[in-house]
Design a protein around this motif. Structure first.
Motif, PDB file in Angstrom:
ATOM      1  N   PRO A  91      -1.824 -31.381 -10.253  1.00 54.26           N
ATOM      2  CA  PRO A  91      -0.411 -31.271 -10.623  1.00 54.26           C
ATOM      3  C   PRO A  91      -0.309 -30.790 -12.066  1.00 54.26           C
ATOM      4  CG  PRO A  91      -1.108 -33.564 -10.615  1.00 54.26           C
ATOM      5  CD  PRO A  91      -2.263 -32.770 -10.087  1.00 54.26           C
ATOM      6  N   TRP A  92       0.758 -30.104 -12.375  1.00 52.72           N
ATOM      7  CA  TRP A  92       0.887 -29.549 -13.727  1.00 52.72           C
ATOM      8  C   TRP A  92       0.898 -30.627 -14.798  1.00 52.72           C
ATOM      9  CZ3 TRP A  92      -0.545 -24.921 -14.258  1.00 52.72           C
ATOM     10  CH2 TRP A  92      -0.233 -23.929 -13.333  1.00 52.72           C
ATOM     11  N   SER A  93       1.262 -31.842 -14.433  1.00 50.95           N
ATOM     12  CA  SER A  93       1.299 -32.928 -15.421  1.00 50.95           C
ATOM     13  C   SER A  93      -0.087 -33.244 -15.972  1.00 50.95           C
ATOM     14  CB  SER A  93       1.902 -34.188 -14.800  1.00 50.95           C
ATOM     15  OG  SER A  93       1.135 -34.601 -13.671  1.00 50.95           O
ATOM     16  N   GLU A  94      -1.144 -32.834 -15.264  1.00 48.30           N
ATOM     17  CA  GLU A  94      -2.504 -33.098 -15.732  1.00 48.30           C
ATOM     18  C   GLU A  94      -3.121 -31.903 -16.453  1.00 48.30           C
ATOM     19  OE1 GLU A  94      -5.234 -34.929 -13.142  1.00 48.30           O
ATOM     20  OE2 GLU A  94      -3.759 -36.250 -12.190  1.00 48.30           O
ATOM     21  N   VAL A  95      -2.405 -30.797 -16.509  1.00 49.76           N
ATOM     22  CA  VAL A  95      -2.935 -29.576 -17.125  1.00 49.76           C
ATOM     23  C   VAL A  95      -2.519 -29.515 -18.584  1.00 49.76           C
ATOM     24  CG1 VAL A  95      -2.934 -27.058 -17.057  1.00 49.76           C
ATOM     25  CG2 VAL A  95      -2.934 -28.361 -14.928  1.00 49.76           C
ATOM     26  N   ALA A  96      -3.511 -29.374 -19.465  1.00 43.74           N
ATOM     27  CA  ALA A  96      -3.231 -29.279 -20.898  1.00 43.74           C
ATOM     28  C   ALA A  96      -3.064 -27.830 -21.341  1.00 43.74           C
ATOM     29  CB  ALA A  96      -4.345 -29.938 -21.704  1.00 43.74           C
ATOM     30  N   ASP A  97      -3.902 -26.919 -20.818  1.00 44.43           N
ATOM     31  CA  ASP A  97      -3.837 -25.532 -21.284  1.00 44.43           C
ATOM     32  C   ASP A  97      -4.547 -24.625 -20.288  1.00 44.43           C
ATOM     33  OD1 ASP A  97      -3.266 -23.388 -22.928  1.00 44.43           O
ATOM     34  OD2 ASP A  97      -5.008 -23.676 -24.222  1.00 44.43           O
ATOM     35  N   LEU A 168       0.501 -18.592 -15.863  1.00 44.06           N
ATOM     36  CA  LEU A 168       0.153 -19.961 -15.494  1.00 44.06           C
ATOM     37  C   LEU A 168       0.631 -20.957 -16.541  1.00 44.06           C
ATOM     38  CD1 LEU A 168      -3.425 -19.324 -14.059  1.00 44.06           C
ATOM     39  CD2 LEU A 168      -1.372 -19.958 -12.770  1.00 44.06           C
ATOM     40  N   ARG A 169       0.525 -20.576 -17.818  1.00 42.60           N
ATOM     41  CA  ARG A 169       1.046 -21.464 -18.870  1.00 42.60           C
ATOM     42  C   ARG A 169       2.555 -21.636 -18.730  1.00 42.60           C
ATOM     43  NH1 ARG A 169      -2.734 -18.958 -22.408  1.00 42.60           N
ATOM     44  NH2 ARG A 169      -1.113 -17.544 -23.171  1.00 42.60           N
ATOM     45  N   GLU A 170       3.262 -20.580 -18.371  1.00 39.43           N
ATOM     46  CA  GLU A 170       4.713 -20.686 -18.201  1.00 39.43           C
ATOM     47  C   GLU A 170       5.064 -21.629 -17.051  1.00 39.43           C
ATOM     48  OE1 GLU A 170       6.017 -16.688 -17.714  1.00 39.43           O
ATOM     49  OE2 GLU A 170       6.081 -16.270 -19.874  1.00 39.43           O
TER      50      GLU A 170
END
Length: 213
Positions: A91-97, A168-170
């Protein structure tokens, strides 16, 4: 009077990132391997057909794993990374960068880094895009250009891996703005046994055949 049933959350379509060159090379290599191996399988004598079968069983899954299989699927909720031997769902909540250096990498808040095999970095393409951007800035040092020309040339000024990393960052930043929304996906890592198992069996069989003459 019963309260109305809340409308279901919209399902967001996945955006797919993968290497077109990898797909083409993979299909060609698989076809070449199948052609050579098939010829030995049907026309060879002695133990040659068995060696050809074992070789194809070992080689074709590995070729597919590194060329056809890699892909990244991303939507507003999560990212799914399909690498040669693993599939990672976050999930995006676990992605830092997400960044593209010498390779495209995703880093989690826990400090774990995953490579995105589907988004290879081409230093040649990056240099070509930088030269194009430099020439355009020299042609018009004051930055005068129409809106349509600017939109049309943006993709040409940025390498494909860098564009993918930005996209992906967006998506990750968009998910962060909806931080009060509960995640519907959980993190998971699954090994690609459909690739590992046949490749291992073919390799063992080939080694045995070669060792026993």
């Amino acid at each position: 009077m019963t309260s109305p049933t809340p409308a279901p959350e919209p399902v967001h379509a996945d955006r797919t990132f993968r290497s077109a060159a990898g797909l083409v090379c993979g299909v060609l290599l698989i076809a070449l391997t199948a052609w050579i191996g098939g010829d030995a399988l049907f026309r060879g004598d002695g133990r040659t057909p068995w060696k050809a079968l074992a070789g194809m069983l070992a080689a074709i899954p590995l070729i597919a794993a590194f060329t056809v299989r890699p892909a990244v699927y991303a939507n507003a909720e999560r990212i799914r990374i399909r690498n040669p031997f693993r599939t990672i769902v976050l999930p995006w909540s676990e992605v830092a960068d997400v960044r593209a250096g010498y390779s495209t990498e995703l880093t989690t808040h826990a400090g774990v880094t995953y490579q995105l095999w589907a988004v290879p970095v081409s230093l040649r393409e990056r240099k070509r895009a930088a030269r194009k951007a430099s020439r355009q800035s020299q042609d018009d040092p004051y930055g005068r250009s129409s809106v349509h020309a600017d939109v049309r040339d943006t993709a040409a000024r940025v390498a494909a891996a860098d564009r993918a990393a930005v996209d992906l960052r967006e998506l990750a930043e968009g998910a962060a703005h909806r931080g009060d929304r509960p995640a519907t996906e959980t993190a998971s890592v699954r090994w690609a046994y459909e690739v590992i198992a046949p490749a291992a069996v073919g390799t063992v069989l080939l080694v045995v055949l070669l060792a026993t003459g």
